[in-house]
Enzyme design. Structure first.
Site, PDB file in Angstrom:
ATOM      1  N   HIS A  63      33.575  32.752  37.066  1.00  0.00           N
ATOM      2  CA  HIS A  63      34.737  33.739  36.787  1.00  0.00           C
ATOM      3  C   HIS A  63      35.507  33.316  35.507  1.00  0.00           C
ATOM      4  O   HIS A  63      35.647  32.288  35.181  1.00  0.00           O
ATOM      5  CB  HIS A  63      35.684  34.340  37.841  1.00  0.00           C
ATOM      6  CG  HIS A  63      37.001  33.381  38.099  1.00  0.00           C
ATOM      7  ND1 HIS A  63      37.913  33.666  37.273  1.00  0.00           N
ATOM      8  CD2 HIS A  63      37.303  32.453  38.864  1.00  0.00           C
ATOM      9  CE1 HIS A  63      39.175  32.645  37.547  1.00  0.00           C
ATOM     10  NE2 HIS A  63      38.546  32.036  38.586  1.00  0.00           N
ATOM     11  N   CYS A  64      35.842  34.283  34.698  1.00  0.00           N
ATOM     12  CA  CYS A  64      36.840  34.144  33.701  1.00  0.00           C
ATOM     13  C   CYS A  64      37.920  35.093  33.517  1.00  0.00           C
ATOM     14  O   CYS A  64      38.316  35.711  34.584  1.00  0.00           O
ATOM     15  CB  CYS A  64      35.919  34.128  32.172  1.00  0.00           C
ATOM     16  SG  CYS A  64      35.058  35.674  32.098  1.00  0.00           S
ATOM     17  N   ARG A  65      38.398  35.542  32.475  1.00  0.00           N
ATOM     18  CA  ARG A  65      39.225  36.704  32.364  1.00  0.00           C
ATOM     19  C   ARG A  65      38.664  37.889  32.659  1.00  0.00           C
ATOM     20  O   ARG A  65      39.375  38.778  33.747  1.00  0.00           O
ATOM     21  CB  ARG A  65      40.162  36.709  31.027  1.00  0.00           C
ATOM     22  CG  ARG A  65      41.069  37.857  30.983  1.00  0.00           C
ATOM     23  CD  ARG A  65      41.730  37.822  29.413  1.00  0.00           C
ATOM     24  NE  ARG A  65      40.801  38.031  28.595  1.00  0.00           N
ATOM     25  CZ  ARG A  65      40.481  38.972  28.365  1.00  0.00           C
ATOM     26  NH1 ARG A  65      40.876  40.368  28.854  1.00  0.00           N
ATOM     27  NH2 ARG A  65      39.406  39.376  27.332  1.00  0.00           N
ATOM     28  N   GLY A  67      34.865  38.785  32.522  1.00  0.00           N
ATOM     29  CA  GLY A  67      33.480  38.779  33.141  1.00  0.00           C
ATOM     30  C   GLY A  67      32.333  38.206  31.902  1.00  0.00           C
ATOM     31  O   GLY A  67      31.402  38.060  32.316  1.00  0.00           O
ATOM     32  N   ILE A  92      39.215  37.600  36.778  1.00  0.00           N
ATOM     33  CA  ILE A  92      40.587  37.369  37.427  1.00  0.00           C
ATOM     34  C   ILE A  92      41.344  38.626  37.314  1.00  0.00           C
ATOM     35  O   ILE A  92      42.171  38.974  38.036  1.00  0.00           O
ATOM     36  CB  ILE A  92      41.002  35.970  37.046  1.00  0.00           C
ATOM     37  CG1 ILE A  92      42.085  35.957  37.893  1.00  0.00           C
ATOM     38  CG2 ILE A  92      41.563  36.074  35.669  1.00  0.00           C
ATOM     39  CD1 ILE A  92      42.532  34.239  38.054  1.00  0.00           C
TER      40      ILE A  92
END
Length: 100
Positions: A63-65, A67, A92
């Site tokens: 995951h990242c901020r 996607g 996230i």
């Protein structure tokens, strides 16, 4: 493998499943909020594959901020032979919006 939504991830986290959650954001982003995953920023991922080699045949949730970076990480890992990589849909930000 299909990507994972925040509801499924939350359920699996609440069941204490043995998951590798790979966070590909930058250190400052991780310091602001995180899911207690393993932090390897996207730019460092090619040089740090040995750290997750043991998970090559296991499920990895990346995951990242939002996607986008994690989608790139998913494709990169799949190209390196990691078969069970799933991207957290919405990142996230979406997770914290619902379960913050």
């Amino acid at each position: 493998m299909p990507d994972i939504d925040v509801q499924e991830l939350n359920q699996r986290l609440s069941q204490d499943e043995n998951l590798l959650i790979l966070d590909v954001r930058e250190e400052w982003e991780y310091a602001e909020s995180n899911l207690n995953g393993k932090l390897i920023p996207l730019g460092e991922l090619p040089h740090r594959l040995a750290e997750i080699e043991a998970w090559k045949d296991k499920e990895i949730i990346v995951h990242c901020r939002s996607g986008a970076r994690s989608e790139n990480a998913k494709k990169f890992l799949q190209g390196k032979g990691f078969q069970n990589v799933r991207n957290l849909i919405g990142g996230i930000s979406k997770y914290l919006e619902q379960y913050g």
